[in-house]
Motif scaffolding. Structure first.
Motif, mmCIF file in Angstrom:
data_model
loop_
_atom_site.group_PDB
_atom_site.id
_atom_site.type_symbol
_atom_site.label_atom_id
_atom_site.label_comp_id
_atom_site.label_asym_id
_atom_site.label_seq_id
_atom_site.Cartn_x
_atom_site.Cartn_y
_atom_site.Cartn_z
ATOM 1 N N ASP A 1 1.994 -9.119 1.588
ATOM 2 C CA ASP A 1 2.983 -8.128 2.039
ATOM 3 C C ASP A 1 3.228 -7.041 0.994
ATOM 4 N N ALA A 2 3.113 -7.372 -0.289
ATOM 5 C CA ALA A 2 3.326 -6.372 -1.332
ATOM 6 C C ALA A 2 2.209 -5.339 -1.359
ATOM 7 N N LEU A 3 1.094 -5.626 -0.688
ATOM 8 C CA LEU A 3 -0.032 -4.692 -0.638
ATOM 9 C C LEU A 3 0.087 -3.690 0.503
ATOM 10 N N CYS A 4 1.067 -3.884 1.383
ATOM 11 C CA CYS A 4 1.254 -2.990 2.537
ATOM 12 C C CYS A 4 2.184 -1.851 2.138
ATOM 13 N N THR A 5 1.736 -1.041 1.199
ATOM 14 C CA THR A 5 2.615 -0.057 0.573
ATOM 15 C C THR A 5 2.883 1.167 1.447
ATOM 16 N N ALA A 6 2.142 1.340 2.530
ATOM 17 C CA ALA A 6 2.427 2.468 3.429
ATOM 18 C C ALA A 6 3.745 2.272 4.172
ATOM 19 N N ASP A 7 4.171 1.019 4.314
ATOM 20 C CA ASP A 7 5.435 0.710 4.985
ATOM 21 C C ASP A 7 6.550 0.744 3.944
ATOM 22 N N ARG A 8 7.044 1.933 3.675
ATOM 23 C CA ARG A 8 8.013 2.110 2.592
ATOM 24 C C ARG A 8 9.344 1.434 2.885
ATOM 25 N N LYS A 9 9.752 1.414 4.154
ATOM 26 C CA LYS A 9 11.008 0.760 4.494
ATOM 27 C C LYS A 9 10.937 -0.729 4.194
ATOM 28 N N TYR A 10 9.811 -1.357 4.555
ATOM 29 C CA TYR A 10 9.688 -2.784 4.270
ATOM 30 C C TYR A 10 9.652 -3.034 2.769
ATOM 31 N N GLN A 11 8.933 -2.201 2.009
ATOM 32 C CA GLN A 11 8.846 -2.414 0.567
ATOM 33 C C GLN A 11 10.220 -2.303 -0.090
ATOM 34 N N ALA A 12 11.062 -1.383 0.413
ATOM 35 C CA ALA A 12 12.427 -1.281 -0.115
ATOM 36 C C ALA A 12 13.212 -2.548 0.198
ATOM 37 N N PHE A 13 13.079 -3.043 1.443
ATOM 38 C CA PHE A 13 13.749 -4.290 1.819
ATOM 39 C C PHE A 13 13.237 -5.452 0.963
ATOM 40 N N ARG A 14 11.937 -5.496 0.738
ATOM 41 C CA ARG A 14 11.350 -6.587 -0.035
ATOM 42 C C ARG A 14 11.928 -6.638 -1.444
ATOM 43 N N ARG A 15 12.075 -5.487 -2.075
ATOM 44 C CA ARG A 15 12.635 -5.450 -3.429
ATOM 45 C C ARG A 15 14.081 -5.940 -3.434
ATOM 46 N N ILE A 16 14.868 -5.457 -2.472
ATOM 47 C CA ILE A 16 16.279 -5.828 -2.431
ATOM 48 C C ILE A 16 16.446 -7.313 -2.108
ATOM 49 N N ALA A 17 15.645 -7.812 -1.149
ATOM 50 C CA ALA A 17 15.781 -9.197 -0.704
ATOM 51 C C ALA A 17 15.443 -10.199 -1.799
ATOM 52 N N ARG A 18 14.746 -9.765 -2.814
ATOM 53 C CA ARG A 18 14.390 -10.662 -3.906
ATOM 54 C C ARG A 18 15.316 -10.555 -5.113
ATOM 55 N N SER B 1 0.159 -1.268 14.019
ATOM 56 C CA SER B 1 0.281 -0.027 13.268
ATOM 57 C C SER B 1 -0.388 -0.171 11.912
ATOM 58 N N PRO B 2 -1.064 0.894 11.422
ATOM 59 C CA PRO B 2 -1.657 0.826 10.077
ATOM 60 C C PRO B 2 -0.620 0.623 8.981
ATOM 61 N N LEU B 3 0.662 0.869 9.296
ATOM 62 C CA LEU B 3 1.721 0.630 8.316
ATOM 63 C C LEU B 3 1.761 -0.828 7.885
ATOM 64 N N TYR B 4 1.350 -1.731 8.776
ATOM 65 C CA TYR B 4 1.479 -3.151 8.523
ATOM 66 C C TYR B 4 0.210 -3.765 7.929
ATOM 67 N N ASP B 5 -0.706 -2.910 7.484
ATOM 68 C CA ASP B 5 -1.919 -3.398 6.825
ATOM 69 C C ASP B 5 -1.888 -2.976 5.360
ATOM 70 N N VAL B 6 -2.738 -3.589 4.571
ATOM 71 C CA VAL B 6 -2.797 -3.243 3.153
ATOM 72 C C VAL B 6 -3.381 -1.840 2.998
ATOM 73 N N THR B 7 -3.089 -1.215 1.876
ATOM 74 C CA THR B 7 -3.684 0.083 1.572
ATOM 75 C C THR B 7 -4.793 -0.100 0.533
ATOM 76 N N HIS B 8 -5.787 0.775 0.603
ATOM 77 C CA HIS B 8 -6.881 0.685 -0.367
ATOM 78 C C HIS B 8 -6.363 0.882 -1.786
ATOM 79 N N GLU B 9 -5.368 1.751 -1.934
ATOM 80 C CA GLU B 9 -4.829 2.019 -3.264
ATOM 81 C C GLU B 9 -4.190 0.777 -3.878
ATOM 82 N N SER B 10 -3.411 0.039 -3.085
ATOM 83 C CA SER B 10 -2.751 -1.155 -3.607
ATOM 84 C C SER B 10 -3.756 -2.259 -3.918
ATOM 85 N N VAL B 11 -4.787 -2.376 -3.079
ATOM 86 C CA VAL B 11 -5.824 -3.381 -3.313
ATOM 87 C C VAL B 11 -6.590 -3.073 -4.600
ATOM 88 N N GLU B 12 -6.991 -1.821 -4.773
ATOM 89 C CA GLU B 12 -7.728 -1.441 -5.976
ATOM 90 C C GLU B 12 -6.863 -1.632 -7.223
#
Length: 255
Positions: free
Chosen positions: A131-148, A184-195
């Motif tokens: 989930d941390a690799l799905c960086t295109a979904d900015r709303k989820y990444q913000a939630f992920r940081r707060i939830a932890r 949606s592509p938002l819910y997939d990993v991005t090449h940038e995060s994988v690299e």
């Protein structure tokens, strides 16, 4: 930087088995039966079993073990691995990141940080939930940081169990409704995060789950394996695991 650990006995002749995204609940009995078969039969010849997140459909605190017979049953099934000398490693997912020390002890498990680098049969491999690799979904990444945030988690865990369960059920229903929408592509990993993870971990092999898109991808930084989700109760049967042995990495179906 990813964490690294040396307790996986990399040169053991027995294989390592990896699973993720089982989303276990009492409402999917066929999937639960397949999980029990995997632990009791398929994994019996393994050196170690790795669960890379989302073992449960949700986890609202370790006090669930005393309030929910289903949760206690799953922990007891997992504990049979350590009783047979098979190591169990569990990573948090996006649905069960509140799994704590009480659960790990009940399951006979060792908690894995995300990401995690291991050496298996001479190869360095980075493991992640995904989930941390799905960086295109900015709303989820913000939630992920707060939830932890630990302080926020402690506040949530202080709520009565019934309140937490009601909230989890509402969020689960919302998630089920979302599955009907086109992917949606938002819910997939991005090449940038994988690299970036390949570079930080100094690895050429990555294994993760979360996206429910099992495949072997050849990326610029190396090879990325995606674990399948499990569901034997709705529509087309899904599920499987990865086996790592002296011959390499193999994607296998459920027995």
């Amino acid at each position: 930087m990813p964490h690294e650990h040396g307790r996986t006995r990399p040169h053991a002749p027995r294989p390592l088995l990896l699973i993720s995204d089982l989303h276990l609940s009492a409402s999917i009995p066929r999937t639960v039966d397949a999980f029990e078969h995997f632990i009791r039969v398929t994994a019996d010849s393994a050196d170690s079993v790795f669960v890379l997140g989302d073992l449960f459909d949700y986890w609202i605190g370790d006090d669930r073990l005393g309030a929910d017979a289903f949760a206690a049953r799953i922990a007891a099934i997992l504990h049979t691995l350590s009783e047979r000398g098979i190591a169990l490693y569990v990573m948090h997912g996006n649905r069960d990141f509140l799994l704590g020390k009480r659960f790990m002890k009940a399951a006979g498990a060792i908690w894995l940080p995300d990401p995690f680098v291991m050496t298996a049969f001479g190869s360095r491999i980075v493991l992640a939930h995904g989930d941390a690799l799905c960086t295109a979904d900015r709303k989820y990444q913000a939630f992920r940081r707060i939830a932890r945030w630990r302080a926020l988690q402690l506040m949530f865990l202080a709520w009565p169990f019934a309140w937490r369960q009601a909230l989890a059920e509402r969020m689960r229903s919302s998630s089920e409704e979302g599955r009907a929408r086109p992917p949606s592509p938002l819910y997939d990993v991005t090449h940038e995060s994988v690299e970036a993870l390949f570079r930080k971990s100094h690895t050429k092999t990555m294994i993760h789950g979360h996206t429910h898109k099992p495949a072997r991808h050849l990326e610029a930084g190396g090879t990325r394996w995606v674990l399948p989700d499990w569901d034997l109760d709705h529509g087309t049967r899904r599920g499987g695991y990865l086996r790592i042995d002296a011959e390499g990495i193999h994607a296998l179906p459920l027995d």
